[in-house]
Design an enzyme around this catalytic site. Structure first.
Site, PDB file in Angstrom:
ATOM      1  N   HIS A 141       7.413  32.399  87.225  1.00 38.29           N
ATOM      2  CA  HIS A 141       7.975  32.228  88.569  1.00 38.29           C
ATOM      3  C   HIS A 141       7.106  31.211  89.307  1.00 38.29           C
ATOM      4  O   HIS A 141       5.906  31.122  89.042  1.00 38.29           O
ATOM      5  CB  HIS A 141       7.911  33.595  89.265  1.00 38.29           C
ATOM      6  CG  HIS A 141       8.564  33.670  90.600  1.00 38.29           C
ATOM      7  ND1 HIS A 141       7.948  33.228  91.740  1.00 38.29           N
ATOM      8  CD2 HIS A 141       9.771  34.138  90.987  1.00 38.29           C
ATOM      9  CE1 HIS A 141       8.745  33.441  92.778  1.00 38.29           C
ATOM     10  NE2 HIS A 141       9.860  33.978  92.344  1.00 38.29           N
ATOM     11  N   ASP A 219       1.334  39.004  85.984  1.00 37.72           N
ATOM     12  CA  ASP A 219       2.323  39.094  87.056  1.00 37.72           C
ATOM     13  C   ASP A 219       3.285  40.230  86.700  1.00 37.72           C
ATOM     14  O   ASP A 219       4.151  40.078  85.832  1.00 37.72           O
ATOM     15  CB  ASP A 219       3.055  37.752  87.174  1.00 37.72           C
ATOM     16  CG  ASP A 219       4.166  37.795  88.218  1.00 37.72           C
ATOM     17  OD1 ASP A 219       4.450  38.893  88.747  1.00 37.72           O
ATOM     18  OD2 ASP A 219       4.751  36.731  88.498  1.00 37.72           O
ATOM     19  N   GLN A 222       8.091  42.107  88.010  1.00 36.39           N
ATOM     20  CA  GLN A 222       9.343  42.643  87.465  1.00 36.39           C
ATOM     21  C   GLN A 222       9.128  43.869  86.584  1.00 36.39           C
ATOM     22  O   GLN A 222      10.100  44.414  86.062  1.00 36.39           O
ATOM     23  CB  GLN A 222      10.083  41.552  86.664  1.00 36.39           C
ATOM     24  CG  GLN A 222      10.558  40.386  87.502  1.00 36.39           C
ATOM     25  CD  GLN A 222      11.620  40.775  88.531  1.00 36.39           C
ATOM     26  OE1 GLN A 222      12.199  41.857  88.490  1.00 36.39           O
ATOM     27  NE2 GLN A 222      11.859  39.891  89.483  1.00 36.39           N
ATOM     28  N   LYS A 245       9.998  45.258  95.494  1.00 34.49           N
ATOM     29  CA  LYS A 245      10.776  45.324  94.248  1.00 34.49           C
ATOM     30  C   LYS A 245      10.691  46.696  93.600  1.00 34.49           C
ATOM     31  O   LYS A 245      11.318  46.946  92.584  1.00 34.49           O
ATOM     32  CB  LYS A 245      10.270  44.264  93.258  1.00 34.49           C
ATOM     33  CG  LYS A 245      10.572  42.829  93.681  1.00 34.49           C
ATOM     34  CD  LYS A 245      10.287  41.892  92.535  1.00 34.49           C
ATOM     35  CE  LYS A 245      10.013  40.468  92.945  1.00 34.49           C
ATOM     36  NZ  LYS A 245      11.162  39.744  93.437  1.00 34.49           N
ATOM     37  N   CYS A 383      13.640  30.650  91.305  1.00 30.88           N
ATOM     38  CA  CYS A 383      12.236  30.211  91.392  1.00 30.88           C
ATOM     39  C   CYS A 383      11.653  29.966  90.001  1.00 30.88           C
ATOM     40  O   CYS A 383      10.475  30.251  89.743  1.00 30.88           O
ATOM     41  CB  CYS A 383      11.371  31.201  92.182  1.00 30.88           C
ATOM     42  SG  CYS A 383      11.907  31.414  93.868  1.00 30.88           S
TER      43      CYS A 383
HETATM   44  N1  C6P Z   1      11.274  37.084  92.160  1.00 31.75           N
HETATM   45  C1  C6P Z   1      13.698  37.014  92.033  1.00 31.75           C
HETATM   46  O1  C6P Z   1      14.815  37.068  92.528  1.00 31.75           O
HETATM   47  P1  C6P Z   1       7.328  37.903  96.021  1.00 31.75           P
HETATM   48  O2  C6P Z   1       8.359  36.965  96.570  1.00 31.75           O
HETATM   49  O3  C6P Z   1       5.925  37.479  96.370  1.00 31.75           O
HETATM   50  O4  C6P Z   1       7.620  39.331  96.352  1.00 31.75           O
HETATM   51  O5  C6P Z   1       7.463  37.847  94.424  1.00 31.75           O
HETATM   52  C2  C6P Z   1       7.350  36.615  93.754  1.00 31.75           C
HETATM   53  C3  C6P Z   1       7.619  36.807  92.294  1.00 31.75           C
HETATM   54  C4  C6P Z   1       6.586  36.605  91.397  1.00 31.75           C
HETATM   55  N2  C6P Z   1       6.757  36.816  90.078  1.00 31.75           N
HETATM   56  C5  C6P Z   1       7.938  37.200  89.568  1.00 31.75           C
HETATM   57  C6  C6P Z   1       8.062  37.448  88.099  1.00 31.75           C
HETATM   58  C7  C6P Z   1       9.026  37.404  90.421  1.00 31.75           C
HETATM   59  O6  C6P Z   1      10.191  37.801  89.904  1.00 31.75           O
HETATM   60  C8  C6P Z   1       8.873  37.181  91.814  1.00 31.75           C
HETATM   61  C9  C6P Z   1      10.035  37.322  92.748  1.00 31.75           C
HETATM   62  C10 C6P Z   1      12.508  37.262  92.926  1.00 31.75           C
HETATM   63  O7  C6P Z   1      13.512  36.786  90.840  1.00 31.75           O
HETATM   64  C11 C6P Z   1      12.567  36.437  94.176  1.00 31.75           C
HETATM   65  S1  C6P Z   1      12.457  34.714  93.861  1.00 31.75           S
END
Ligand code: C6P
Length: 426
Positions: A141, A219, A222, A245, A383
């Site tokens: 991401h 990370d 997910q 999430k 992203c």
């Molecule tokens: N992915 C998706 O729709 P934040 O925005 O900081 O809570 O998370 C960022 C992020 C980082 N790593 C991974 C693997 C992610 O999936 C995400 C967020 C969302 O896929 C929003 S773009």
């Protein structure tokens, strides 16, 4: 061991029959799901972007504001003590959620993005130098890509990528020996890909990193809310995720770090709450976790996160994992039966999300039309822009699942995709 840390162990999962759970009753805990959009019952298939919240989490936040709110660590009055206990209780709960050794290994942030930026701006700034390598993967991401890109630029370091094989979403781990060398100072990778649904072998990758002395960041945005994530089992230096999430509120996130890593990091933001003492021209800083939490924290967010973790563990993350993966496998199979559908990610052993494209139909058109049928999907590059570019597409549509989703909802998705295909074939 049932944890989805190694691809091989995922097959073992199938041997465990999921416990009998009344999923329909759990779904009723989510008030937002009981509504119509565009005159159709809402089918929410966008939990990878943000999960919905159960009544228990909403109530915990309301209760906190109605009874206990104050600033933390400051007052010696009753409400401040209660707010402090709630905040530190959430830290202790998060440590248990991740099987960390102590609550001091948990820093609260605004989310995954801030957690990664914090590590890049502190540990990275101090330990990465000219000519060093930072290793990530093509699945990352932007939140786990741009901070390293920027750090590499500032320091004259080199950013390397483990390649993705192609549409199947699997990393080409045959390149690991060549890429993961003693020149790598930091190896950051996603546990589960938010576009491909690939589950990376986190423990094995961390073990390989330790062999060359590289620090690891996982990370878990997910994975944290969908399966057991055990930082000791994984053996990472840092692990990050977002509250929103995993049934919790927005604006609260987690940075797990090994004490020895935190000890070698300079402050991130400076100001109130993170100091031991201040003089006109110098200041002494607290150690982790408070030394990395300048200013008034998101106490209500931590309270909601605590309630979310309690809820998840009451349901059981093993059960959630089985449920979500079953829905994704069912979706993958049903979509693959439709003509003109291009599917992304592994055909087997995938997490609870499926990205796809319909021939000659832009993902945004597909997602907009599905919305008209009451179905919330995500469309775009999620992203993961360089990844989409590598796959030769600008965007994809994504259905992502949580335990409140059902097979009937997947059937509605398939029906909707069939209608959309027929519409564009006219
Ligand atoms: N992915 C998706 O729709 P934040 O925005 O900081 O809570 O998370 C960022 C992020 C980082 N790593 C991974 C693997 C992610 O999936 C995400 C967020 C969302 O896929 C929003 S773009």
């Amino acid at each position: 061991m049932w944890l989805p840390l190694f691809a091989a162990s995922m097959h073992d999962l199938a041997k465990h029959a999921p416990a009998a759970i009344d999923w329909a009753a759990l779904r009723r805990d989510f008030p937002i799901l009981n509504q119509e959009v565009h005159g159709k019952p809402l089918v929410y298939l966008d939990s990878a972007a943000s999960s919905q919240k159960p009544r228990q989490v909403i109530d915990a936040i309301v209760h906190y504001y109605e009874h206990d709110h104050s600033n933390v660590h400051r007052g010696i009055h009753e409400l401040s003590n209660r707010a402090t206990a709630a905040y530190e209780g959430a830290r202790e709960r998060t440590a248990r959620f991740l099987n960390a050794n102590t609550p001091e290994e948990i820093v609260f942030t605004r989310g995954t993005t801030e957690s990664i930026n914090l590590v890049a701006a502190t540990w990275g700034e101090r330990h990465v130098g000219a000519g060093d390598h930072i290793l990530i993967t093509e699945l990352e991401h932007h939140a786990n890509l741009i901070p390293w890109q920027q750090l590499a630029r500032r320091k004259g370091a080199e950013l390397l990528y483990i390649p993705v094989q192609g549409d199947n979403g699997r990393l080409d781990l045959s390149r690991l020996d060549e890429l993961l060398t003693p020149k790598v100072k930091l190896f950051a990778f996603t546990h589960i890909s938010n576009t491909m649904g690939t589950v990376n072998p986190a423990a094995e990758l961390c073990r390989r990193a330790r062999e060359v002395g590289a620090v690891t960041l996982v990370d878990a945005a997910q994975s944290a809310g969908h399966c057991l994530v055990d930082v000791q089992e994984i053996g990472c230096d840092f692990l990050v995720f977002s509250g929103h999430k995993i049934l919790g509120p927005t604006g609260i996130g987690v940075l797990y770090g090994k004490p020895e890593r935190f000890a070698e990091m300079p402050p991130y933001q400076t100001g109130g709450e993170m100091i031991v003492s201040v003089d006109w021209h110098e200041a002494k800083f607290k150690p982790a976790p408070h030394g990395f939490e300048a200013g008034t924290p998101h106490v209500a967010g931590a309270v909601g996160l605590h309630a979310a973790m309690d809820y998840l563990d009451d349901v059981g993350r093993r059960n959630i994992w089985e449920h979500d993966r079953d829905l994704a496998a069912y979706t993958y199979t049903r979509l693959s039966e439709l003509p003109g559908v291009r599917l992304f990610g592994p055909g087997t052993d995938r997490a609870g999300l499926v990205s796809f494209l319909l021939e000659d139909v832009h993902a945004h058109d597909l997602v907009t039309m599905a919305d008209g049928h009451g179905i919330a999907l995500r469309g775009g590059h999620h992203c993961n822009q360089p990844l989409h570019r590598k796959l030769g597409v600008k965007s994809s549509a994504r259905a992502s699942f949580y335990f409140y989703n059902t097979r009937e909802e997947v059937d509605k998705l398939i029906e909707s995709v069939e209608k959309i295909r027929a519409f564009f074939a006219r």
